[in-house]
Structures are given as C-alpha cells and as structure tokens.
Motif scaffolding. Structure first.
Motif, PDB file in Angstrom:
ATOM      1  N   THR A  43      -0.012   8.259  -3.406  1.00 19.73           N
ATOM      2  CA  THR A  43      -0.966   8.839  -4.349  1.00 19.73           C
ATOM      3  C   THR A  43      -2.124   9.499  -3.622  1.00 19.73           C
ATOM      4  O   THR A  43      -2.587  10.578  -4.004  1.00 19.73           O
ATOM      5  CB  THR A  43      -1.493   7.762  -5.305  1.00 19.73           C
ATOM      6  N   THR A  44      -2.592   8.843  -2.562  1.00 16.94           N
ATOM      7  CA  THR A  44      -3.695   9.400  -1.779  1.00 16.94           C
ATOM      8  C   THR A  44      -3.301  10.723  -1.139  1.00 16.94           C
ATOM      9  O   THR A  44      -4.083  11.687  -1.127  1.00 16.94           O
ATOM     10  CB  THR A  44      -4.132   8.405  -0.688  1.00 16.94           C
TER      11      THR A  44
ATOM     12  N   GLY B  41       0.797  -1.226   0.000  1.00 16.19           N
ATOM     13  CA  GLY B  41       0.000   0.000   0.000  1.00 16.19           C
ATOM     14  C   GLY B  41       0.825   1.268   0.000  1.00 16.19           C
ATOM     15  O   GLY B  41       0.268   2.367   0.103  1.00 16.19           O
TER      16      GLY B  41
ATOM     17  N   ARG C 210       2.659   2.796  -2.450  1.00 15.08           N
ATOM     18  CA  ARG C 210       2.406   3.662  -3.597  1.00 15.08           C
ATOM     19  C   ARG C 210       0.998   4.253  -3.545  1.00 15.08           C
ATOM     20  O   ARG C 210       0.794   5.435  -3.875  1.00 15.08           O
ATOM     21  CB  ARG C 210       2.608   2.882  -4.903  1.00 15.08           C
ATOM     22  N   ALA C 211       0.031   3.445  -3.118  1.00 19.25           N
ATOM     23  CA  ALA C 211      -1.340   3.947  -3.016  1.00 19.25           C
ATOM     24  C   ALA C 211      -1.444   5.042  -1.960  1.00 19.25           C
ATOM     25  O   ALA C 211      -2.159   6.029  -2.138  1.00 19.25           O
ATOM     26  CB  ALA C 211      -2.295   2.797  -2.682  1.00 19.25           C
TER      27      ALA C 211
END
Length: 263
Positions: A88-89, A82, A84-85
C-alpha cells in the motif's frame, strides 16, 4: 490523428536537413536538403551527451528490472509481517511525481557528497541512484501482478528437486516473466533517456550532461539557437528508443495486460 502525430515529425526532420539551420526556412518541407547539420554534430559535445544518456538509461533499466523483479518476487511468494502495508505504501508514494522532491534530492546529494563524493552532485552514479529509487515503487507493483500469474506449483516442484529461492528466481521465474521484464526495462529506458528536470538539477559539468540537458542549452537562446543542429540531434536521439521499441514490441502488449488478471 496520424496526420497530427506525423506532421510535427516531418517538420523536425525537414529542419534537420535544412542547411540554413532555422525553423523559419523550413516552412516548406524539404525545400533544401543537406547533411551539414549532422556533420556539425561531430564537432560538438553531442556524442558525449549521447553516450552519457545511453549509459545512464541502460544502467537504470537493468537495475530497475533486477531490483523490481526481486522485490516483486518477495511480495508475491513470501508471507511476512507488514507485507500488505508495504504494498500500500508503494502505491501511495507513486501518487506524487518524483519532480516534487527535486529540492530535497539536491540537498540530500549535497550532504552525502561531503562524505562520499561519488554520490554527491555532478555525479552520474548519484543520478542513476536517484532514478532507481524513483522507479522502484511503481515497477514493483506492476511486476507483482505479473508474478502472481505464475503458478506456485512450479516453485514447489523446484523445491522438491532441491532448488533454493535464489535458483528458482534466477533460473525459472525470470524466464517465465520475461514479457513484464521487457516492458519495465523499455519504460525505464525511455523515461531516463529523455528525463530533464532531475538531470538538470544533479549534473553541472558540460561533459557530464545528458542529451536532454545538452540539447536544452542549444535551444535556450531564443534568437541565436542553432535550430538545425538541435533538430538533427533530436532526430538521432529518437533512434535508440525506436530500435528498442521495435525489438521488444512482441512483449509489450502481453507484459502490460497479463498482470492485470490476477493481483
């Protein structure tokens, strides 16, 4: 451009030194000079508001640097599910200004205040928590790029010598990334020292107001506003920001650009 920037400042300084206390009488720059307005500040709540703003800004700046630095170190050095996510978030969340959530923030503080009064409305600690939450995302992303410029070989050498992640972070990494820490601290201080909308929403007691909210109360009366007093307060309010900017000036260019070469 220099003239456009300097002339308004001269008018404010002239108004602060004008004993008449009106902008109309300050059309001629420095036609009258006196320190009456500055002396009257000591008879008002100005210095109480000044201290409130300074404490909030310093606390928020320190908290932002420590929290953002820890988060950026984790994203830069660790590989986890998680990651990279999450990055991005953080980037997407910062697309929306914090002021869009003012109503939600107020309702959340009202609810929390029923359980933990110190984190409810009209609380300095609650205001600091709101500032920290809003500043964490963009500063983490800014620090992340700078942390990536620090070679991983330094971490590996420290681990061979028996250092843990906490030791590496506090004794090695933070010293190497001091330019970005100075930049983030400066931007956080400037942003919170003059912030108005959220402070106006959270704080209500006259003695707990920040400088921006307190000065607004003086200027809100269009006919009887003490403009001379307001101008004197505005001039003094700029002093901490200017001093801090001058002290950290050598870090600013390096801190803002170095993280952009590797992300």
């Amino acid at each position: 451009m220099v003239v456009i920037c300097v002339v308004p400042l001269l008018y404010v300084i002239s108004a602060s030194l004008n004993p008449s206390g009106t902008f109309t009488g300050s059309n001629r720059l420095f036609s009258e000079v006196g320190l009456n307005n500055y002396a009257e500040l000591f008879e008002s709540r100005y210095w109480r508001w000044f201290v409130n703003s300074f404490v909030i800004a310093v606390t928020t700046a320190i908290g932002t640097v420590l929290m953002g630095g820890a988060a950026a170190y984790a994203f830069s050095r660790f590989r986890f599910s998680g990651r990279r996510a999450a990055l991005t978030t953080l980037l997407l969340v910062q697309m929306f200004p914090q002021m869009l959530a003012v109503v939600a923030i107020f309702l959340v503080l009202l609810t929390i205040g029923d359980v933990i009064p110190v984190l409810g409305t009209n609380s300095t600690l609650a205001l600091i928590a709101v500032y920290l939450g809003g500043a964490l995302g963009v500063n983490t992303f800014l620090m992340y790029g700078f942390f990536n410029t620090v070679p991983r070989e330094i971490d590996e050498a420290a681990k061979i010598d028996g250092a843990g992640h906490a030791q590496i972070f506090w004794t090695i990494i933070l010293r190497l990334v001091s330019p970005i820490l100075a930049v983030v601290g400066l931007l956080s201080f400037i942003g919170t020292f003059g912030e108005f909308i959220i402070a106006k929403t959270v704080l209500q007691s006259p003695d707990r107001l920040t400088l921006a909210v307190g000065l607004y109360q003086w200027a809100s009366d269009e006919r009887n506003a003490p403009w001379g007093l307001f101008s004197a307060g505005a001039v003094l309010a700029a002093v901490p920001v200017v001093v801090l900017f001058l002290l950290l000036q050598k870090y600013i260019v390096g801190g803002l650009t170095a993280g952009s070469v590797k992300g």
